[in-house]
Design an enzyme around this catalytic site. Structure first.
Site, mmCIF file in Angstrom:
data_model
loop_
_atom_site.group_PDB
_atom_site.id
_atom_site.type_symbol
_atom_site.label_atom_id
_atom_site.label_comp_id
_atom_site.label_asym_id
_atom_site.label_seq_id
_atom_site.Cartn_x
_atom_site.Cartn_y
_atom_site.Cartn_z
ATOM 1 N N ARG A 1 27.757 98.661 10.728
ATOM 2 C CA ARG A 1 27.757 97.652 11.786
ATOM 3 C C ARG A 1 27.045 98.213 13.009
ATOM 4 O O ARG A 1 27.222 99.382 13.352
ATOM 5 C CB ARG A 1 29.192 97.245 12.147
ATOM 6 C CG ARG A 1 29.939 96.610 10.987
ATOM 7 C CD ARG A 1 31.368 96.233 11.356
ATOM 8 N NE ARG A 1 32.098 95.726 10.193
ATOM 9 C CZ ARG A 1 33.387 95.399 10.209
ATOM 10 N NH1 ARG A 1 34.086 95.525 11.337
ATOM 11 N NH2 ARG A 1 33.977 94.951 9.110
ATOM 12 N N HIS B 1 40.503 91.884 -1.256
ATOM 13 C CA HIS B 1 40.494 90.433 -1.148
ATOM 14 C C HIS B 1 41.385 89.870 -2.239
ATOM 15 O O HIS B 1 41.216 90.191 -3.413
ATOM 16 C CB HIS B 1 39.066 89.905 -1.246
ATOM 17 C CG HIS B 1 38.219 90.329 -0.084
ATOM 18 N ND1 HIS B 1 37.522 91.520 -0.073
ATOM 19 C CD2 HIS B 1 38.024 89.750 1.123
ATOM 20 C CE1 HIS B 1 36.911 91.650 1.089
ATOM 21 N NE2 HIS B 1 37.196 90.599 1.824
ATOM 22 N N GLN C 1 35.978 101.178 4.560
ATOM 23 C CA GLN C 1 37.213 100.410 4.714
ATOM 24 C C GLN C 1 38.004 100.400 3.409
ATOM 25 O O GLN C 1 37.412 100.355 2.320
ATOM 26 C CB GLN C 1 36.896 98.956 5.072
ATOM 27 C CG GLN C 1 36.413 98.731 6.477
ATOM 28 C CD GLN C 1 36.223 97.250 6.744
ATOM 29 O OE1 GLN C 1 35.471 96.585 6.050
ATOM 30 N NE2 GLN C 1 36.913 96.729 7.742
ATOM 31 N N ASP D 1 39.250 98.065 1.772
ATOM 32 C CA ASP D 1 39.100 96.621 1.834
ATOM 33 C C ASP D 1 39.594 95.964 0.549
ATOM 34 O O ASP D 1 39.274 96.429 -0.542
ATOM 35 C CB ASP D 1 37.618 96.295 2.040
ATOM 36 C CG ASP D 1 37.411 94.997 2.793
ATOM 37 O OD1 ASP D 1 38.410 94.335 3.109
ATOM 38 O OD2 ASP D 1 36.248 94.664 3.073
ATOM 39 N N HIS E 1 41.682 88.173 3.205
ATOM 40 C CA HIS E 1 40.987 89.427 3.477
ATOM 41 C C HIS E 1 42.034 90.375 4.077
ATOM 42 O O HIS E 1 42.786 89.976 4.969
ATOM 43 C CB HIS E 1 39.883 89.247 4.519
ATOM 44 C CG HIS E 1 38.928 88.125 4.266
ATOM 45 N ND1 HIS E 1 37.588 88.332 4.030
ATOM 46 C CD2 HIS E 1 39.101 86.778 4.253
ATOM 47 C CE1 HIS E 1 36.981 87.169 3.879
ATOM 48 N NE2 HIS E 1 37.885 86.205 4.007
ATOM 49 N N CYS F 1 33.421 91.280 1.506
ATOM 50 C CA CYS F 1 33.969 90.066 0.899
ATOM 51 C C CYS F 1 32.975 89.331 0.005
ATOM 52 O O CYS F 1 33.369 88.744 -1.014
ATOM 53 C CB CYS F 1 34.510 89.139 1.979
ATOM 54 S SG CYS F 1 33.439 88.921 3.403
ATOM 55 N N LYS G 1 44.280 85.529 11.677
ATOM 56 C CA LYS G 1 44.630 86.834 11.126
ATOM 57 C C LYS G 1 45.899 87.382 11.760
ATOM 58 O O LYS G 1 46.288 87.004 12.865
ATOM 59 C CB LYS G 1 43.485 87.832 11.335
ATOM 60 C CG LYS G 1 43.120 88.069 12.791
ATOM 61 C CD LYS G 1 41.988 89.076 12.932
ATOM 62 C CE LYS G 1 41.641 89.311 14.400
ATOM 63 N NZ LYS G 1 40.662 90.397 14.597
#
Length: 638
Positions: free
Chosen positions: A366, A388, A384, A386, A513, A337, A467
């Protein structure tokens, strides 16, 4: 003695004396009901069937056929297993915790001398059956905290002592059955004779309280059901799950591996696995571009100051890796992000430009504890899908619904059903109450408007916003967390994201997100188990393999291979001097959809003889006809 008014589910009222129990009420209705009753729900709270009632209220009896019964049976069975283990192995064993879980229960034991092995299961089960047959009364006792500490210290149960010492309460509740006593809130079945259908299933290691610096415990997993038919069906699912284990199939299909030399939780993708990833990633890019997303790429490391600004340093630091370059601290990204916000900030934005939707197949790292690493499902380095979405507040509803539709479309393509959860503000979080309330309301409203069923998961949101989590259901009806949609008012504030509104003034956007598949590694692990390795043709890293019978057909087999490859078919060639049956079995183990056996007849007629991976044979056909078949079948997902 005071008289209480007890309302039953059918609306009828029972008048009882204060101190009477749910069992007394069940007995007044019928002895069979009393025998069947495991516990009760009083004014919304679960209680033991023997709990004395002191106030008027609403009461529902929980019998063996009630929805809540299974968890109570499993929790009680955990105590039964702990009692059996203590009676078998005595002071060698200390008991710790034993909760009910989704598919059964477990109990964690500590021992310096006894090492459990699967061969112990039948012995423990026999002792559990013996204790169940004894039909021991299960009783609840409330004890002062200090007295409970003295009790458990006196019998050498030091882990129970630690648990009680950490409780901020004057009293604790204990449960006794025979000579066994355990710390527990309950409720439990009233007699061990009500626990008849159970099975120990597996062993695992677990750190005390999940902390790798604490002692390693031995966890025995087990399950329990109301009847043998349900247990048999569950054990069948477990056997099927073993066959579908992505770690086993990944090795057999030569998709991926792990190496101690490279490090735990870091995947090595083999050619076939890398091809599978590429197919999924290409699919992802295409589906995102169709929906108005723009592709972006951010760096792998960003300055530590940025992670402090975002709140990750204070709220997520234990999951991050850090390094230093030219005496400057950097954080290896666990999320994408921050870079996406910097891209947004790179030039002024107008309200007319919004929403912007940035998509990145971003690789993140991670720090997961070694004890939780599990094949592709829990790794330290992963990619991911991912994205935004930066939008105006008035666009949140439409954008959230668009993501939900995206999830619905994709899960249908892969053949998954799904359920949704709305997760709210956790204890450890950033941002104002007003922002959290607005973000939570926006997600809740989108879910309600869509008519989508969902569950509320209090306190499990991200630290920067609430979320929606999407859990997909695979072929064995297991749930897997994949997609998520997070509504964030806080990071746009911290990074001073703005847009110029129709009034010419600067305004603050909102950021969503979201991921659709989530971790590509995890999703592939789930896919392998969902399909049992037998991917549909469009997903198969190898769609066909050409097999010659003898060396006489090698040249023609090579020709077939090259024609297929040139036509875009993902194809392999096996010209080894091995028996045909051996080569076919290997191809079946690799779950290759089509095997093209080339013998003298095929060479003479310039055809191929396709064979499905399940053993079914098709009539011989021309190479061009087979290529057309592959191309049509590969488009089925569309």
């Amino acid at each position: 003695m005071a008289v209480l008014q007890i309302e039953l589910p059918d609306g009828s009222i029972k008048e009882i004396e204060s101190g009477s129990t749910p069992y007394d009420i069940a007995s007044s209705i019928g002895e069979n009901l009393a025998r069947q009753s495991l516990a009760a729900r009083f004014n919304g709270d679960l209680i033991d069937i023997s709990s004395p009632l002191q106030t008027s209220g609403k009461l529902a009896l929980i019998t063996q056929n009630s929805p809540e019964a299974l968890e109570i049976i499993r929790h009680s069975s955990a105590h039964l297993m702990a009692q059996a283990v203590k009676e078998l192995y005595g002071d060698e064993i200390q008991v710790t915790i034993g909760p009910a879980i989704k598919d059964g229960f477990y109990y964690d034991f500590y021992s310096e001398t006894k090492k459990f092995v699967p061969e112990d299961f039948s012995i423990i089960e026999a002792k559990m059956a013996e204790l169940a047959k004894a039909d021991l009364q299960v009783t609840r006792e409330v004890m002062k905290r200090d007295d409970a500490i003295s009790l458990f210290r006196g019998i050498g149960e030091h882990y129970k002592v630690e648990l009680i010492e950490d409780l901020d309460a004057e009293t604790v509740s204990l449960y006794r059955q025979g000579d066994f006593v355990d710390l527990c809130r309950g409720p439990h079945v009233p007699r061990t004779g009500m626990l008849k259908v159970f099975k120990l299933t597996s062993l695992a290691g677990a750190y005390w309280r999940g902390d790798e610096h604490n002692a390693m415990l031995q966890r025995i997993y087990a399950t329990a059901f109301q009847n043998k038919k349900e247990l048999k069906a569950h054990l069948h699912r477990l056997e099927e799950a073993k066959k579908r284990d992505h770690r086993k199939l990944g090795k057999e299909m030569d998709l991926f591996s792990f190496s101690e030399e490279s490090g735990a939780g870091l995947v090595l993708w083999h050619p076939k696995g890398a091809m599978l990833r590429s197919i999924i990633e290409d699919f992802e890019r295409k589906e995102h571009l169709k929906r108005g997303y723009e592709l972006v790429v951010g760096p792998q490391i960003l300055k530590t100051e940025l992670w402090k600004m975002s709140g990750h340093f204070d709220n997520y630091r234990e999951n991050m890796y850090f390094t230093e370059v030219d005496e400057q601290g950097y954080g290896i990204k666990p999320m994408n992000c921050l870079a996406h916000m910097l891209i947004y900030k790179s030039r002024p934005r107008s309200y007319r430009n919004l929403p912007v939707r940035y998509f990145e197949l971003g690789t993140v790292h991670r720090h997961e504890k070694s004890g939780v690493l599990h094949g592709l499902l829990r790794v330290r380095g992963f990619t991911q899908d991912d994205a935004h979405i930066i939008c105006r507040p008035d666009q949140i509803d439409a954008e959230v619904k668009g993501v939900m539709q995206f999830v619905q479309d994709v899960t249908a393509i892969f053949g998954f059903e799904y359920v949704m959860e709305l997760s709210t503000r956790p204890e450890k979080s950033i941002g104002s109450d007003e922002d959290w309330e607005q973000a939570t309301s926006a997600l809740h409203s989108a879910l309600k408007d869509s008519g989508q069923d969902f569950e509320l998961n209090e306190g499990d949101g991200a630290f920067y916003g609430p979320k929606i989590d999407v859990k997909i259901k695979d072929a064995l009806d297991r749930e897997w967390q994949c997609a998520t949609i997070q509504c964030d008012f806080t990071l746009p504030e911290r990074f001073d994201l703005t847009y110029v509104g129709s009034d010419g003034e600067k305004h603050r956007p909102v950021m969503l997100h979201r991921v659709i598949l989530g971790s590509i590694e995890r999703f592939i692990g789930v896919l392998i188990e969902h399909y049992a390795g037998s991917f549909p043709l469009w997903l198969s890293p190898v769609q066909a393999i050409v097999l010659n019978v003898t060396d006489n057909q090698a040249a023609y087999a090579q020709q077939v291979f090259e024609q297929l490859r040139n036509a875009g078919v993902r194809v392999e060639l096996d010209l080894r001097n091995e028996k045909l049956g051996f080569k076919i079995r290997e191809a079946q183990m690799a779950k290759t959809p089509y095997m093209l056996v080339i013998g003298d007849r095929e060479m003479e007629t310039q055809t191929v003889a396709p064979r499905f991976r399940d053993g079914e044979n098709l009539d011989p056909m021309s190479i061009s006809a087979f290529i057309e078949r592959i191309q049509i079948e590969s488009k089925e997902y569309k």
